[in-house]
Enzyme design. Sequence first.
Site, short mmCIF file in Angstrom:
data_model
loop_
_atom_site.label_atom_id
_atom_site.label_comp_id
_atom_site.label_asym_id
_atom_site.label_seq_id
_atom_site.Cartn_x
_atom_site.Cartn_y
_atom_site.Cartn_z
CG ASN A 32 -2.40 -6.41 -10.26
OD1 ASN A 32 -2.70 -6.27 -9.07
ND2 ASN A 32 -1.16 -6.42 -10.69
CB SER A 124 4.32 6.69 2.46
OG SER A 124 4.87 6.24 3.66
CE1 TYR A 148 5.40 2.03 -0.86
CE2 TYR A 148 6.20 2.82 1.26
CZ TYR A 148 5.17 2.63 0.37
OH TYR A 148 3.91 3.06 0.68
CE LYS A 152 3.53 4.73 -2.34
NZ LYS A 152 2.29 4.61 -3.12
NE ARG A 230 7.52 4.05 12.54
CZ ARG A 230 8.70 3.99 13.17
NH1 ARG A 230 8.88 4.67 14.29
NH2 ARG A 230 9.69 3.26 12.68
P1 NAD Z 1 -2.80 -2.93 -0.65
O1 NAD Z 1 -1.68 -3.80 -1.16
O2 NAD Z 1 -3.81 -3.55 0.23
O3 NAD Z 1 -3.55 -2.25 -1.88
C1 NAD Z 1 -2.93 -2.00 -3.11
C2 NAD Z 1 -3.82 -2.60 -4.19
O4 NAD Z 1 -3.19 -2.37 -5.45
C3 NAD Z 1 -3.99 -4.11 -4.05
O5 NAD Z 1 -5.36 -4.42 -4.13
C4 NAD Z 1 -3.21 -4.70 -5.22
O6 NAD Z 1 -3.78 -5.90 -5.70
C5 NAD Z 1 -3.28 -3.56 -6.21
N1 NAD Z 1 -2.15 -3.55 -7.15
C6 NAD Z 1 -0.83 -3.74 -6.88
N2 NAD Z 1 -0.12 -3.67 -8.01
C7 NAD Z 1 -0.99 -3.42 -9.02
C8 NAD Z 1 -0.84 -3.23 -10.41
N3 NAD Z 1 0.36 -3.34 -11.00
N4 NAD Z 1 -1.94 -2.98 -11.14
C9 NAD Z 1 -3.17 -2.91 -10.56
N5 NAD Z 1 -3.37 -3.08 -9.24
C10 NAD Z 1 -2.29 -3.33 -8.47
O7 NAD Z 1 -2.12 -1.69 0.05
P2 NAD Z 1 -2.78 -0.54 0.93
O8 NAD Z 1 -2.25 -0.67 2.31
O9 NAD Z 1 -4.23 -0.46 0.70
O10 NAD Z 1 -2.05 0.72 0.29
C11 NAD Z 1 -2.63 1.48 -0.75
C12 NAD Z 1 -1.65 2.55 -1.18
O11 NAD Z 1 -1.30 3.34 -0.05
C13 NAD Z 1 -0.34 2.01 -1.75
O12 NAD Z 1 0.05 2.84 -2.83
C14 NAD Z 1 0.63 2.16 -0.60
O13 NAD Z 1 1.96 2.33 -1.04
C15 NAD Z 1 0.11 3.42 0.09
N6 NAD Z 1 0.46 3.49 1.50
C16 NAD Z 1 0.11 2.46 2.34
C17 NAD Z 1 0.47 2.51 3.68
C18 NAD Z 1 0.15 1.37 4.61
O14 NAD Z 1 0.79 1.26 5.66
N7 NAD Z 1 -0.83 0.52 4.31
C19 NAD Z 1 1.17 3.62 4.17
C20 NAD Z 1 1.49 4.66 3.30
C21 NAD Z 1 1.11 4.58 1.96
N1 UDP Z 2 7.55 -3.33 14.58
C1 UDP Z 2 7.95 -4.33 15.46
N2 UDP Z 2 7.68 -5.63 15.13
C2 UDP Z 2 7.05 -5.99 13.97
C3 UDP Z 2 6.65 -4.96 13.09
C4 UDP Z 2 6.92 -3.64 13.42
O1 UDP Z 2 8.53 -4.05 16.52
O2 UDP Z 2 6.86 -7.19 13.73
C5 UDP Z 2 7.81 -1.91 14.94
C6 UDP Z 2 8.68 -1.17 13.95
O3 UDP Z 2 10.05 -1.34 14.29
C7 UDP Z 2 8.19 0.28 14.14
C8 UDP Z 2 6.70 0.11 14.45
O4 UDP Z 2 6.55 -1.25 14.91
O5 UDP Z 2 8.80 0.87 15.27
C9 UDP Z 2 5.78 0.31 13.24
O6 UDP Z 2 6.27 -0.52 12.18
P1 UDP Z 2 5.40 -0.76 10.86
O7 UDP Z 2 6.19 -1.71 10.00
O8 UDP Z 2 4.02 -1.14 11.21
O9 UDP Z 2 5.34 0.68 10.19
P2 UDP Z 2 6.50 1.66 9.66
O10 UDP Z 2 6.36 2.90 10.48
O11 UDP Z 2 7.82 0.99 9.83
O12 UDP Z 2 6.14 1.87 8.25
#
Ligand code: NAD
Ligand code: UDP
Length: 337
Positions: A32, A124, A148, A152, A230
């Site tokens: 979206n 996650s 959040y 998940k 991390r």
């Molecule tokens: P992102 O926000 O870049 O990608 C998510 C995508 O979903 C976006 O393109 C957004 O426009 C779309 N979206 C959001 N709500 C929507 C809806 N209601 N309908 C259709 N599309 C929608 O995030 P990302 O970092 O690519 O993460 C992808 C997935 O991985 C997410 O589910 C996130 O929770 C999970 N995840 C991400 C991380 C991280 O650190 N990036 C870590 C663990 C898990």
């Molecule tokens: N962190 C920080 N400054 C920032 C963002 C993150 O010191 O502006 C630290 C945060 O406290 C953690 C690590 O960086 O120890 C990774 O944080 P991030 O938000 O990237 O990922 P998380 O593991 O919290 O999902």
Amino acid sequence: MRVLVTGGAGYIGSHTILELMAQGHDVCVLDNYSNASPEVLTRVRALSNGTIADFKGDIRDAKTLDDIMATFRPEAVIHFAGLKAVGESQEKPLHYYDVNVSGTLTLLHAMGRVGCRRIVFSSSATVYGEPDYLPCDEAHPTRPMSVYGRSKLMVEDILKDWAAAHPAASAVILRYFNPVGAHASTRIGEDPQDIPNNLMPYIAQVAVGKRDKLTIFGDDYDTADGTGLRDYIHVVDLARAHVAALDYAARKAGARPFNIGTGQSYSVKDMVAAFSRACGKDIPTVIAGRRSGDIAAIHADATRAKDELGWTASHTLDDMTASTWAWQSANPNGYDD
Ligand code: NAD
Ligand code: UDP
């Protein structure tokens, strides 16, 4: 395989599409664009054979999903679409449960109507909360500390119940550790719409001059240098884990979680030093108090992914920082450039 990628225009989704296409899969994207630019798919098409079907719509919209199921007829779904900002999730819990949990239910119903029974889900490491032991394996208790994280874990439980009720169904639950880095082309990468919440994009924006300094959230943790530890994972390694997960889903029924990390951890100060090496500049920092909800340290035991998915991470910390810098310096304003 015909693969529907929800949230395919996002950070991890866009990198995954390229890996899927490189392996010969047919891809359809549903997004979206609430957290992505339409420019993403233009660039992904230019980097590939270009044949990506795409639909603009919401994951909670059953009609859009039925249209996709009828026209594209996916054999599997990779489900990235969702909201991911921990702080925002505490302020808007119902919105997060609606998009992340109800959105997944709507998707599973639509898949069921066309007999599609394979899903790879973006979970996650945040589902573990504060670890009792390290490295953290999949048997570690789950006790997420935010809305959040709970959203998940709820979806993980729903997928387990769904798979148990449909003997041929397969749900591969990928628990990502900390995704960072960008594609080697420098054409796609992470482009936060607002002030970055995460460490790596924040450092990158300091390096490129968009922000003055990095605030380090706490240097009084019980870790070697006092800052949080991390398990950072290169987004291209993570993308490849999804290709391996699809292959697994085609072989194995049931619902199974997998840690996707390197098994190694770095501190905030390690990350700043590594990024400084990559960009050749000092990264100014200031120490502040701990961020609410943060844990001291976590890293993955990724043995299960190695043994059962045949996947391991291959990129180094320097690959992560160098590719982030290459992306950020080539696109200082992200997809607006
Ligand atoms: P992102 O926000 O870049 O990608 C998510 C995508 O979903 C976006 O393109 C957004 O426009 C779309 N979206 C959001 N709500 C929507 C809806 N209601 N309908 C259709 N599309 C929608 O995030 P990302 O970092 O690519 O993460 C992808 C997935 O991985 C997410 O589910 C996130 O929770 C999970 N995840 C991400 C991380 C991280 O650190 N990036 C870590 C663990 C898990
Ligand atoms: N962190 C920080 N400054 C920032 C963002 C993150 O010191 O502006 C630290 C945060 O406290 C953690 C690590 O960086 O120890 C990774 O944080 P991030 O938000 O990237 O990922 P998380 O593991 O919290 O999902």
